[in-house]
Design an enzyme around this catalytic site. Structure first.
Site, PDB file in Angstrom:
ATOM      1  N   LYS B  79       0.995  -2.848  -5.010  1.00 14.62           N
ATOM      2  CA  LYS B  79       2.129  -2.491  -4.160  1.00 14.62           C
ATOM      3  C   LYS B  79       2.182  -0.969  -4.062  1.00 14.62           C
ATOM      4  O   LYS B  79       1.997  -0.287  -5.082  1.00 14.62           O
ATOM      5  CB  LYS B  79       3.418  -3.055  -4.784  1.00 14.62           C
ATOM      6  CG  LYS B  79       4.677  -2.825  -3.970  1.00 14.62           C
ATOM      7  CD  LYS B  79       5.880  -3.538  -4.597  1.00 14.62           C
ATOM      8  CE  LYS B  79       7.144  -3.369  -3.767  1.00 14.62           C
ATOM      9  NZ  LYS B  79       8.290  -4.117  -4.313  1.00 14.62           N
ATOM     10  N   SER B 159      11.021  -7.064  -1.141  1.00 16.27           N
ATOM     11  CA  SER B 159      10.249  -5.957  -0.652  1.00 16.27           C
ATOM     12  C   SER B 159       8.735  -6.102  -0.859  1.00 16.27           C
ATOM     13  O   SER B 159       7.966  -5.481  -0.117  1.00 16.27           O
ATOM     14  CB  SER B 159      10.705  -4.663  -1.321  1.00 16.27           C
ATOM     15  OG  SER B 159      10.456  -4.682  -2.711  1.00 16.27           O
ATOM     16  N   SER B 183      12.627  -9.094  -5.212  1.00 18.20           N
ATOM     17  CA  SER B 183      11.530  -8.571  -4.390  1.00 18.20           C
ATOM     18  C   SER B 183      10.147  -9.136  -4.698  1.00 18.20           C
ATOM     19  O   SER B 183       9.205  -8.878  -3.949  1.00 18.20           O
ATOM     20  CB  SER B 183      11.475  -7.049  -4.491  1.00 18.20           C
ATOM     21  OG  SER B 183      12.465  -6.476  -3.670  1.00 18.20           O
TER      22      SER B 183
END
Lengths: 95, 493
Positions: B79, B159, B183
């Site tokens: 990420k 996210s 997330s």
């Protein structure tokens, strides 16, 4: 709670943000509706309840104050938008 | 090559160790899949040269009989919230769009030490704030699962939406995610993959761009419970850089996958079944409960009475911490600067230009709830209610071993639907994930069924603090019983 024009100016200033008028009105309305929504917390009886600050099982962690890495000034300064001789450069503050 | 990108990590390790495939082959297959799937916009930065070098080094270690990491040769994505030394780390923001960290985050370093191959950095909502990747400065990621018309019109969740889409579409074998209020778990559900938010304090936050420090937690996302267990073992553990990490031994989580949950008590909290709960989510939840009962678990009705307050508590606490954490972006240290006549003007110009609207909303809300005159009424009160939520879980875990609830209130939504939602409406998407975040307990999200339109729906298995073992154990049994082995169309071909 009404999040009015004066409040958003004060809060934006505290957060070092500044908007044109139309953005200001939009953010004001958004924050006002969020605050109205969180009002429901006022209905919870929290008498005698300690605030929960951390869910970590560890108390304060202490370590020796020793340098573990160093002499990397140029690597650290590489992300500075403006620098002079290893210093961060900002607009003049004192006339 | 399609077969290679469909493998689970556990299967690929087996083939690598038997020398039936090489890491270079595996890596090349993924790089070519990434090229074909650029339209999904899963990656912000691809690192093919680094990946091939990592893969060659891994193959060499294997050929020489050198000691190997537990994930040696496995291609993964990170990420873009994890600092990677020498590789741009943007947090999907304009503010950090040119930021190249001088150091590596603990979690990505540990994965490197475990022998993984890094394919690149994947998309996220800006500063991990959002549930759709729509707040990313680098554009939205598309969910590899299509709508009824076969169009890529759905969000991957967020996210960690880039991570979830990449894992789901075969653009990496596993990925790091991070979870502050859901997330990892919500995008896993939207994309039909598996992810775990471990206990707060299991992984170091060192080098992860900070959002809300009392909630942020790193976790793996992959295509099976076992793969998540394999990855988490390598990611977890104290490092001396994050004082909230527990100094506990990290167990071999795969040893917990016994396949036997007879006699385990599974709690079903009534507060997660509000009036108007999405019928398809309710159906998949009921199916999951039935499968666990069939496997010999004892189903227990429980109550977590303060559940409905979790969302407002979460938004106050998370935004307060965010407003503090994001004060560091001042135009002095992190590449972006918009000039001004005075220092304050330069701060204002830089911050107003560098942050997107959702980040600005959260900074404003957080600054307000921490400001003089409002601190006790909002922030302290939220922290008190947070304790009540924490106590709810503690009490429930006196009688049950794990809790099973839906991961998200709906299957993946379309961009069109989300574009027109108010901020509060989008926050409601976190309704099932924020309570366990506030309590700090571990929670696994795994796909259990499909909606009427063929979209994946996930369930969460929530466990006691530092009892990821039970979470994995129950998750593994549910995974096998549900038999969810579906993939999005483009991977199926």
């Amino acid at each position: 709670m009404s999040f009015n024009e004066q409040t958003i100016k004060t809060i934006a200033n505290l957060a070092r943000l500044k908007f044109p008028k139309e953005d200001e009105a939009k953010f004001m309305a958004d924050i006002d509706s969020i605050l109205n929504w969180v009002e429901q917390l006022k209905g919870v009886d929290v008498t005698g309840i300690e605030p929960l600050v951390s869910v970590s099982p560890r108390e304060n962690a202490i370590r020796s104050d020793v340098v573990t890495e160093g002499n990397i000034q140029s690597e650290l300064m590489a992300n500075a938008p403006e620098s002079v001789q290893g210093f961060y450069e900002v607009p003049r503050m004192v006339e | 090559m399609t077969e290679l990108v469909n493998l689970h990590i556990s299967e690929a390790l087996d083939l690598l160790n038997k020398k039936e495939i090489s890491s270079v082959e595996l890596t090349k297959a993924h790089l070519s899949e990434m090229e074909k799937a650029r339209f999904l916009n899963a990656y912000i930065t691809e690192t093919p040269e680094r990946a091939l070098a990592d893969a060659e080094a891994s193959d060499k270690r294997r050929a020489n009989g050198d000691s190997l990491g537990a994930l040696d040769g496995i291609p993964i994505a990170n990420k873009d919230l994890y600092c990677t030394a020498g590789i741009r780390t943007t947090a999907a923001s304009k503010m950090l769009s040119h930021f190249v960290p001088p150091y590596e985050s603990t979690v990505t370093q540990k994965l490197k030490d475990a022998g993984t191959v890094m394919l690149g950095k994947v998309n996220t909502d800006q500063f991990a704030m959002g549930g759709s990747t729509m707040t990313s400065y680098f554009g939205v990621t598309k969910n590899p699962w299509t709508d009824e018309k076969g169009e890529y019109s759905l969000v991957p969740g967020g996210s960690s939406g880039g991570s979830a889409a990449a894992v789901s579409a075969g653009l990496c074998m596993g990925a790091t995610g991070s979870d502050t209020g859901g997330s990892i778990r919500q995008p896993a559900s939207f994309c039909g993959i598996t992810g775990i938010k471990p206990t707060y304090g299991r992984c170091s936050r060192y080098g992860i761009v900070a959002f809300a420090s009392s909630l942020d937690q790193a976790g793996p996302m992959a295509r099976s419970v076992k793969d998540c267990a394999l990855m988490l073992r390598e990611m977890a553990g104290a490092d001396g850089h994050d004082s909230t990490v527990a100094e506990l031994p990290v167990p071999d989580f795969t040893a917990a996958l016994t396949g036997d949950i007879r006699g385990k008590k599974i709690g079903i909290p009534k507060e997660y079944r509000p009036d108007g709960l999405n019928a398809e989510v309710a159906r998949v939840w009921d199916k999951g409960i039935q499968l666990l009962q069939d496997a010999g678990a004892e189903i227990v009705d429980i109550s977590l009475p303060h559940t409905k307050y979790a969302l407002p508590v979460y938004y106050i606490v998370a935004c307060a911490e965010a407003s503090s954490n994001l004060s560091r972006y001042d135009g002095v240290r992190y590449t972006e600067r918009v000039s001004g006549h005075t220092l304050d003007e330069m701060y204002e110009n830089t911050r107003t230009d560098g942050f997107g609207p959702e980040v600005i909303r959260r900074i404003l809300l957080g600054t307000f709830v921490l400001s003089a005159g409002f601190y006790d009424a909002y922030y302290t009160r939220a922290q008190r209610v947070r304790r009540l939520i924490y106590e709810d879980f503690k009490k429930a875990f006196e009688t049950v071993d794990a809790i099973v609830v839906p991961a998200a209130p709906t299957p993946a939504l379309s961009y069109e639907a989300m574009k027109n939602m108010s901020p509060v409406d989008t926050y409601l998407g976190d309704v099932f994930t924020t309570p366990s975040s506030l309590a700090g307990v571990p929670s696994l999200s795994l796909p259990v069924g499909l909606s009427n339109t063929g979209l994946p729906i996930g369930l969460q298995i929530i466990g006691k603090h530092f009892d990821e073992n039970t979470v994995f154990q129950v998750g593994d049994v549910l995974e096998k019983a549900a038999g969810f082995n579906l993939m999005p169309h483009r991977v199926k071909g």
